[in-house]
Design a protein around this motif. Structure first.
Motif, PDB file in Angstrom:
ATOM      1  N   TYR A 190       0.834  -1.205   0.000  1.00  0.00           N
ATOM      2  CA  TYR A 190       0.000   0.000   0.000  1.00  0.00           C
ATOM      3  C   TYR A 190       0.872   1.261   0.000  1.00  0.00           C
ATOM      4  O   TYR A 190       0.666   2.196  -0.782  1.00  0.00           O
ATOM      5  CB  TYR A 190      -0.893  -0.054   1.239  1.00  0.00           C
ATOM      6  CG  TYR A 190      -1.813   1.114   1.425  1.00  0.00           C
ATOM      7  CD1 TYR A 190      -2.922   1.282   0.609  1.00  0.00           C
ATOM      8  CD2 TYR A 190      -1.587   2.042   2.435  1.00  0.00           C
ATOM      9  CE1 TYR A 190      -3.785   2.344   0.786  1.00  0.00           C
ATOM     10  CE2 TYR A 190      -2.438   3.117   2.620  1.00  0.00           C
ATOM     11  CZ  TYR A 190      -3.538   3.262   1.791  1.00  0.00           C
ATOM     12  OH  TYR A 190      -4.383   4.315   1.980  1.00  0.00           O
ATOM     13  N   LYS A 247     -11.502  -0.098 -18.550  1.00  0.00           N
ATOM     14  CA  LYS A 247     -11.550   0.128 -17.103  1.00  0.00           C
ATOM     15  C   LYS A 247     -10.447   1.091 -16.656  1.00  0.00           C
ATOM     16  O   LYS A 247     -10.603   1.847 -15.692  1.00  0.00           O
ATOM     17  CB  LYS A 247     -11.372  -1.230 -16.423  1.00  0.00           C
ATOM     18  CG  LYS A 247     -11.477  -1.228 -14.934  1.00  0.00           C
ATOM     19  CD  LYS A 247     -11.217  -2.630 -14.425  1.00  0.00           C
ATOM     20  CE  LYS A 247     -10.780  -2.594 -12.986  1.00  0.00           C
ATOM     21  NZ  LYS A 247     -10.233  -3.877 -12.548  1.00  0.00           N
ATOM     22  N   ARG A 265      -8.769   6.587 -15.606  1.00  0.00           N
ATOM     23  CA  ARG A 265      -7.706   6.965 -14.658  1.00  0.00           C
ATOM     24  C   ARG A 265      -6.552   7.692 -15.359  1.00  0.00           C
ATOM     25  O   ARG A 265      -5.614   8.133 -14.698  1.00  0.00           O
ATOM     26  CB  ARG A 265      -7.132   5.714 -13.990  1.00  0.00           C
ATOM     27  CG  ARG A 265      -8.177   4.888 -13.304  1.00  0.00           C
ATOM     28  CD  ARG A 265      -7.598   3.582 -12.838  1.00  0.00           C
ATOM     29  NE  ARG A 265      -8.654   2.724 -12.322  1.00  0.00           N
ATOM     30  CZ  ARG A 265      -8.452   1.499 -11.874  1.00  0.00           C
ATOM     31  NH1 ARG A 265      -7.232   0.991 -11.878  1.00  0.00           N
ATOM     32  NH2 ARG A 265      -9.450   0.775 -11.421  1.00  0.00           N
ATOM     33  N   ASP A 281     -14.197   5.646 -11.642  1.00  0.00           N
ATOM     34  CA  ASP A 281     -14.067   5.461 -10.202  1.00  0.00           C
ATOM     35  C   ASP A 281     -13.717   6.819  -9.605  1.00  0.00           C
ATOM     36  O   ASP A 281     -12.579   7.276  -9.698  1.00  0.00           O
ATOM     37  CB  ASP A 281     -12.955   4.431  -9.940  1.00  0.00           C
ATOM     38  CG  ASP A 281     -12.787   4.133  -8.469  1.00  0.00           C
ATOM     39  OD1 ASP A 281     -13.392   4.838  -7.644  1.00  0.00           O
ATOM     40  OD2 ASP A 281     -12.031   3.199  -8.152  1.00  0.00           O
ATOM     41  N   ARG A 324     -13.150   7.839  -6.824  1.00  0.00           N
ATOM     42  CA  ARG A 324     -12.140   7.931  -5.761  1.00  0.00           C
ATOM     43  C   ARG A 324     -10.812   8.456  -6.311  1.00  0.00           C
ATOM     44  O   ARG A 324     -10.013   9.014  -5.569  1.00  0.00           O
ATOM     45  CB  ARG A 324     -11.909   6.566  -5.134  1.00  0.00           C
ATOM     46  CG  ARG A 324     -13.123   6.010  -4.411  1.00  0.00           C
ATOM     47  CD  ARG A 324     -12.828   4.623  -3.910  1.00  0.00           C
ATOM     48  NE  ARG A 324     -12.304   3.789  -4.970  1.00  0.00           N
ATOM     49  CZ  ARG A 324     -11.648   2.659  -4.780  1.00  0.00           C
ATOM     50  NH1 ARG A 324     -11.425   2.228  -3.584  1.00  0.00           N
ATOM     51  NH2 ARG A 324     -11.210   1.948  -5.799  1.00  0.00           N
ATOM     52  N   TRP A 345      -9.064  12.819   2.154  1.00  0.00           N
ATOM     53  CA  TRP A 345      -7.898  12.334   2.889  1.00  0.00           C
ATOM     54  C   TRP A 345      -8.062  10.889   3.346  1.00  0.00           C
ATOM     55  O   TRP A 345      -7.081  10.205   3.610  1.00  0.00           O
ATOM     56  CB  TRP A 345      -7.570  13.243   4.071  1.00  0.00           C
ATOM     57  CG  TRP A 345      -8.652  13.320   5.114  1.00  0.00           C
ATOM     58  CD1 TRP A 345      -9.637  14.251   5.181  1.00  0.00           C
ATOM     59  CD2 TRP A 345      -8.868  12.435   6.216  1.00  0.00           C
ATOM     60  NE1 TRP A 345     -10.454  14.005   6.245  1.00  0.00           N
ATOM     61  CE2 TRP A 345     -10.012  12.896   6.909  1.00  0.00           C
ATOM     62  CE3 TRP A 345      -8.221  11.294   6.687  1.00  0.00           C
ATOM     63  CZ2 TRP A 345     -10.509  12.253   8.034  1.00  0.00           C
ATOM     64  CZ3 TRP A 345      -8.711  10.659   7.811  1.00  0.00           C
ATOM     65  CH2 TRP A 345      -9.837  11.134   8.471  1.00  0.00           C
ATOM     66  N   SER A 346      -9.313  10.433   3.413  1.00  0.00           N
ATOM     67  CA  SER A 346      -9.499   9.070   3.921  1.00  0.00           C
ATOM     68  C   SER A 346      -9.285   8.008   2.843  1.00  0.00           C
ATOM     69  O   SER A 346      -9.264   6.827   3.147  1.00  0.00           O
ATOM     70  CB  SER A 346     -10.895   8.919   4.512  1.00  0.00           C
ATOM     71  OG  SER A 346     -11.864   9.109   3.516  1.00  0.00           O
ATOM     72  N   GLN A 347      -9.134   8.413   1.604  1.00  0.00           N
ATOM     73  CA  GLN A 347      -8.867   7.447   0.542  1.00  0.00           C
ATOM     74  C   GLN A 347      -7.703   7.933  -0.316  1.00  0.00           C
ATOM     75  O   GLN A 347      -7.865   8.228  -1.499  1.00  0.00           O
ATOM     76  CB  GLN A 347     -10.112   7.245  -0.315  1.00  0.00           C
ATOM     77  CG  GLN A 347     -11.230   6.585   0.467  1.00  0.00           C
ATOM     78  CD  GLN A 347     -12.418   6.256  -0.394  1.00  0.00           C
ATOM     79  OE1 GLN A 347     -12.713   6.943  -1.345  1.00  0.00           O
ATOM     80  NE2 GLN A 347     -13.103   5.182  -0.056  1.00  0.00           N
ATOM     81  N   PRO A 348      -6.521   8.014   0.283  1.00  0.00           N
ATOM     82  CA  PRO A 348      -5.409   8.632  -0.448  1.00  0.00           C
ATOM     83  C   PRO A 348      -4.828   7.747  -1.548  1.00  0.00           C
ATOM     84  O   PRO A 348      -4.171   8.256  -2.441  1.00  0.00           O
ATOM     85  CB  PRO A 348      -4.369   8.888   0.644  1.00  0.00           C
ATOM     86  CG  PRO A 348      -4.667   7.879   1.688  1.00  0.00           C
ATOM     87  CD  PRO A 348      -6.131   7.639   1.648  1.00  0.00           C
ATOM     88  N   PRO A 364      -6.389   5.282  -3.922  1.00  0.00           N
ATOM     89  CA  PRO A 364      -7.440   4.464  -4.541  1.00  0.00           C
ATOM     90  C   PRO A 364      -6.883   3.490  -5.562  1.00  0.00           C
ATOM     91  O   PRO A 364      -7.569   2.557  -5.956  1.00  0.00           O
ATOM     92  CB  PRO A 364      -8.339   5.503  -5.215  1.00  0.00           C
ATOM     93  CG  PRO A 364      -7.476   6.683  -5.432  1.00  0.00           C
ATOM     94  CD  PRO A 364      -6.500   6.693  -4.305  1.00  0.00           C
ATOM     95  N   PHE A 403      -4.536   1.452  -5.048  1.00  0.00           N
ATOM     96  CA  PHE A 403      -3.946   0.269  -4.413  1.00  0.00           C
ATOM     97  C   PHE A 403      -4.743  -0.973  -4.793  1.00  0.00           C
ATOM     98  O   PHE A 403      -5.940  -1.062  -4.548  1.00  0.00           O
ATOM     99  CB  PHE A 403      -3.937   0.424  -2.900  1.00  0.00           C
ATOM    100  CG  PHE A 403      -3.572  -0.851  -2.191  1.00  0.00           C
ATOM    101  CD1 PHE A 403      -2.281  -1.336  -2.266  1.00  0.00           C
ATOM    102  CD2 PHE A 403      -4.515  -1.576  -1.494  1.00  0.00           C
ATOM    103  CE1 PHE A 403      -1.941  -2.521  -1.642  1.00  0.00           C
ATOM    104  CE2 PHE A 403      -4.186  -2.765  -0.870  1.00  0.00           C
ATOM    105  CZ  PHE A 403      -2.888  -3.236  -0.945  1.00  0.00           C
ATOM    106  N   SER A 404      -4.064  -1.890  -5.424  1.00  0.00           N
ATOM    107  CA  SER A 404      -4.663  -3.166  -5.833  1.00  0.00           C
ATOM    108  C   SER A 404      -3.530  -3.994  -6.416  1.00  0.00           C
ATOM    109  O   SER A 404      -2.401  -3.492  -6.565  1.00  0.00           O
ATOM    110  CB  SER A 404      -5.745  -2.959  -6.893  1.00  0.00           C
ATOM    111  OG  SER A 404      -5.166  -2.422  -8.061  1.00  0.00           O
TER     112      SER A 404
END
Lengths: 522, 388
Positions: B46, B74, B78, B166, B168, B174-177, B179, B181-182
């Motif tokens: 992460y 998809k 981005r 998406d 995000r 700030w709570s999803q800095p 997005p 990550f995968s």
């Protein structure tokens, strides 16, 4: 934040657990509760300043009323009754204003647009009931409430009491979608002398629940959503749907909702356990219920018991008294003492989700079914049937009879409108060749449903697996219906570590999918 | 008693090695270390993706290049930050009907263009366009901006039908800095660090495999007897095409006046060449959409909506230097031949996309107010006379 946000899982949660035990060990239980309150504030802050302020205001008002109700100074029953009524009115008005006002206005005048125009504050349905039950407990001067709110003298004492109360209501694992906890369940744990000191078994059981919950949500529920969402959207927009897709969507949602919501509850219980707190179990293999009565002993248990407390019990008492005063006997007596209270109880449960026609119909259906089932079970014929059959046989027969109506009622619950539900159900008979623009069927759909059904119907649920370690507080004792040979018992050993580590890795690979919990919208 | 414990007990009495292994497996010390290692590795991954920032959503690096082939749909939503910040000189923006333009094709068609990118994806809607216009307007490298006037400009994309955007990636909460990550994000991050190119994950198919040479693997709509029957049925219904319906007012397309037109005017004033394209729907689609898809977004008054988009853009940009509107609807060799389509809306053949790109680059097929009556008349006649 959501439990499935990586920032939460990889930073906030581990840090909070560490700080909880450090402060708990060095400074005592109050400091440990302080860590919980601060973490809860961080967890809730992303939902916005307005929801945060509403939560904070609601906490302060309810605590003040709770202190008043439990205080020895207020001895007059009239004043105490007034305080309780005022508190309940405040809570339910708050809920009504933010959750239902615009919904009802939209039903009355669809073109007018929202009047308040604010997003429903996250968790308001849950913390409202949470605090309403607390006020009732305080009104009854329950011993647990008295102990929990003791020592509110002076600024330090007030801060300490507020911290305890905020930890009870805003405890972040349960803040957004429950489970709704009673003070009598929380208080003895938070007030025990060793609270905040590390017990390895809490962490072991906690992470087990968290991982299983993540797997249920991210791997099982979210994978089933690909069978569900396009078809339900197609039903709303009048696109042609094949029989195969309609059946897969109805069955898929049945399993998806269970895995999603029970997954959330598992994570909630797991996180709380990492902080040495046991929460009430919210799901107990509901899809294996033998009827609607059994269903509500297993599905969203903490809501069922709260609504029963606020709606069914008083209504039933009133109805029974009313029938007795008028000398009603037989079905008239049952109508007032049970049928009407049941119907209203399930209507409230349904409309608690939102003011929508589909929910109202869902509540009516479940209410009528509940009445019918209780009447059948009270009949002599059924008693004779019970005497000559085994529990297992009756359970399996009941499950076979109940599954389809439950599936259909949840499909109604999921549909955007009654028309869309009608279209979906009608599509079950659509065997015509696919048309242009038809919702695409999912080639692996049946495999997904088969896997879901295997897990649901044959494997033990996680609370059965963890049965030797008391994973949560049990509200209703339900008999296990899992296949005996598969009913393994968990132990914190390397084998289970490897197995759960594997589940965690698989779950983490799905972390990027932006699919919030289905119940977060309520 | 745990079955494993029973097994351990019985095995240990028979074989020492087996009993040792089983005792280790059943040992109480291994549980939390294993879980901790998994958690720590995921946390490390992460943090790695967070700092590598392959999609440039946290840091502006100006060093990431886009790949020279189309991306899986998809991934496309981005790519906007990199496209806007890292030197793309031609951007195609639209929804599913412009997905088929490839970078190679665009480079061949437009002279002087070196780093083209197609930001079209299925169901791209107003939410994405609202993100794209300001960012692309701020780009200093953009020379040419091709805007495909998809129907999603009118009403956006219906949720639940695979909206690939998406949010995000653009919300900046700030709570999803991180997005991105995968598993895919880790792979993309490694590739960006190694090569400087933002590419799709290694295991995802190259999208051009579905465009160039596509006609071999995906049959045209004419190969489906069922589909052809449906189109014929719709075409035989009198007035089904909706060509005689009253005009759709421009005020009912607020995205144009509020977002698109002001942005392109400013960009054109800076010298960026703006090309609006009207996606060439098949003539068969108008009747089909009106008859078969009543009540859905793509159905009902499809003709008047489509014509309104063309007319409103034309009126708002007429005479503005560097802005052109290209239409191909009346080229019946394209729109009147269902062999060019995989369904009534979407072109199938790579060669047709390429032909259209060449004609845009050459400044052809322009629609101006003086040509409007003839264009409208010809298209109406073409639709009304067409039979599949």
């Amino acid at each position: 934040m959501l439990f499935i946000d990586p920032l939460f899982l990889f930073a906030v949660l581990p840090l909070a657990i560490c700080l909880f035990y450090v402060f708990g060990t060095l400074c005592g239980p109050s400091a440990a509760l302080g860590v919980i309150v601060v973490t809860s504030a961080i967890f809730y802050a992303p939902y916005g300043a307005l929801p945060f302020s509403i939560l904070a205001g609601s906490l302060c008002v309810n605590l003040a009323i709770g202190l008043g109700l439990s205080s020895a100074r207020f001895v007059s029953p009239a004043i105490r009754q007034l305080l309780l009524t005022g508190g309940l009115v405040f809570n339910f008005l708050l809920l009504g204003a933010f959750k239902y006002f615009d919904q009802i206005a939209a039903l009355v005048a669809p073109m007018a647009g929202p009047i308040l125009g604010v997003v429903i504050p996250a968790g308001i349905s849950f913390y409202t009931f949470h605090q309403a039950v607390f006020l009732l407990d305080a009104f009854k001067r329950q011993e647990d409430v008295g102990k929990f709110l003791a020592g509110a003298d002076g600024a330090g004492g007030k801060l300490s009491v507020f911290t305890r109360y905020a930890a009870f209501v805003a405890l972040f694992p349960q803040l957004i979608i429950g489970p709704i906890t009673y003070m009598s369940e929380f208080s003895p744990q938070a007030l025990r002398p060793g609270f905040g000191r590390l017990r390895w078994v809490d962490l072991q059981v906690g992470v087990t629940l968290v991982i299983v919950g993540l797997f249920k949500k991210l791997v099982l529920a979210d994978n089933l959503s690909t069978l569900v969402s396009p078809t339900f959207a197609g039903a709303s927009t009048n696109l042609p749907i094949s029989s195969n897709d309609a059946i897969m969507a109805i069955a898929g949602y049945f399993f998806q909702l269970y895995f999603d919501f029970s997954g959330y509850s598992d994570i909630a219980l797991g996180i709380a356990r990492c902080f040495s707190i046991r929460l009430p179990i919210n799901f107990d293999s509901p899809l294996r219920a033998s009827g609607i009565v059994d269903w509500y002993r297993r599905w969203h248990i903490t809501l069922t018991r709260v609504i029963a407390l606020f709606v069914f019990t008083p209504l039933s008492l009133w109805g029974t008294r009313y029938a007795a005063q008028r000398g009603y006997k037989g079905w008239k007596r049952r109508a007032f003492g049970a049928w009407l209270p049941f119907l209203l109880n399930f209507q409230i449960i349904a409309l608690w989700h939102a003011a929508k026609g589909t929910f109202a119909l869902f509540g009516l259906f479940h209410g009528l079914w509940y009445v019918l089932e209780t009447e059948v079970k009270a009949s002599k014929t059924f008693k004779a049937y019970r005497a000559r059959t085994s529990d297992r046989f009756r359970g399996l027969t009941g499950m076979a009879i109940s599954t389809l109506p439950l599936m259909l009622s949840l499909a109604l619950f999921r549909s955007d409108s009654v028309n869309a539900f009608g279209k979906l159900v009608a599509s079950v008979g659509n065997f015509a060749p696919p048309e242009i623009g038809q919702v695409d069927g999912n080639p692996r759909g049946w495999l997904k449903i088969a896997i879901a059904a295997f897990i649901v119907y044959l494997l033990p649920n996680i609370y059965e697996v963890l049965r030797n370690y008391r994973p949560g507080i049990v509200t209703y004792e339900n008999r296990s219906t899992a296949v005996a040979i598969l009913r393994v018992a968990w132990r914190p050993n390397l084998v289970w570590g490897l197995y759960l580590g594997g589940l965690a890795i698989v779950a983490f690979t799905y972390l990027n999918i932006p699919a919030p919990f289905l119940y977060a919208g309520f | 008693m745990n079955p494993l414990s029973n097994f351990v007990r019985s095995a240990s009495s028979n074989n020492r090695t087996a009993s040792w292994i089983l005792r280790v497996l059943d040992s109480g010390r291994g549980f939390l270390p294993v879980i901790s290692v998994v958690w720590a590795l995921a946390t490390a991954a992460y943090v790695f993706v967070g700092f590598a920032d392959p999609y440039e959503i946290r840091f502006v690096k100006n060093t990431v290049r886009l790949a020279d082939h189309p991306y899986p749909e998809k991934i496309v939503p981005r790519l906007l930050p990199v496209a806007a910040q890292d030197g793309a000189d031609l951007v195609v923006l639209g929804a599913s009907t412009s997905v088929g333009y490839t970078p190679v094709m665009l480079r061949q068609a437009f002279r002087g263009i070196e780093r083209p990118i197609n930001l079209s994806f299925g169901c791209a809607g107003l939410d994405f366009f609202a993100l794209a216009f300001p960012r692309l307007e701020a780009s200093h490298t953009l020379k040419r901006f091709v805007i495909n006037l998809d129907a999603t400009f009118i009403k956006g994309c219906t949720a639940g039908f695979g909206n690939l955007l998406d949010m995000r990636f653009y919300n900046e909460t700030w709570s999803q800095p991180v997005p991105d990550f995968s598993v895919e994000g880790i792979d993309v991050a490694v590739r960006v660090l190694r090569t400087g190119v933002l590419d799709r994950p290694a295991w995802q198919p190259r999208f051009e495999d579905r465009v160039e040479g596509h006609e071999d693997s995906v049959p045209p709509i004419t190969a489906s007897a069922n589909a052809m029957q449906a189109l014929t049925r719709a075409a035989n219904i009198a007035h089904a095409s909706g060509t005689d319906a009253p005009e759709f007012p421009c005020s009912d397309i607020p995205s144009l006046n509020a977002l698109v037109i002001p942005a392109v005017r400013r960009m054109a004033a800076r010298g960026v060449q703006i090309d609006f394209i009207a996606p060439p729907y098949s003539l068969a689609n108008y009747s089909y959409a009106s008859v078969m898809k009543q009540g859905s977004d793509g159905g009902g008054d499809f003709f008047v909506k489509v014509m309104a988009l063309r007319r409103c853009v034309m009126e708002a940009t007429s005479g503005v230097p560097h802005i052109q509107l290209h239409v191909f609807d009346t080229d019946f060799s394209i729109t009147g031949d269902l062999n060019n389509y995989k369904d009534p809306i979407h072109l199938l053949q790579y060669d047709v996309y390429k032909k259209i790109a060449m004609r845009i680059a050459g400044g052809g097929d322009l629609l101006t107010p003086s040509k409007w009556p003839d264009f409208q008349q010809a298209l109406k006649a073409g639709i009304d006379q067409y039979r599949p």
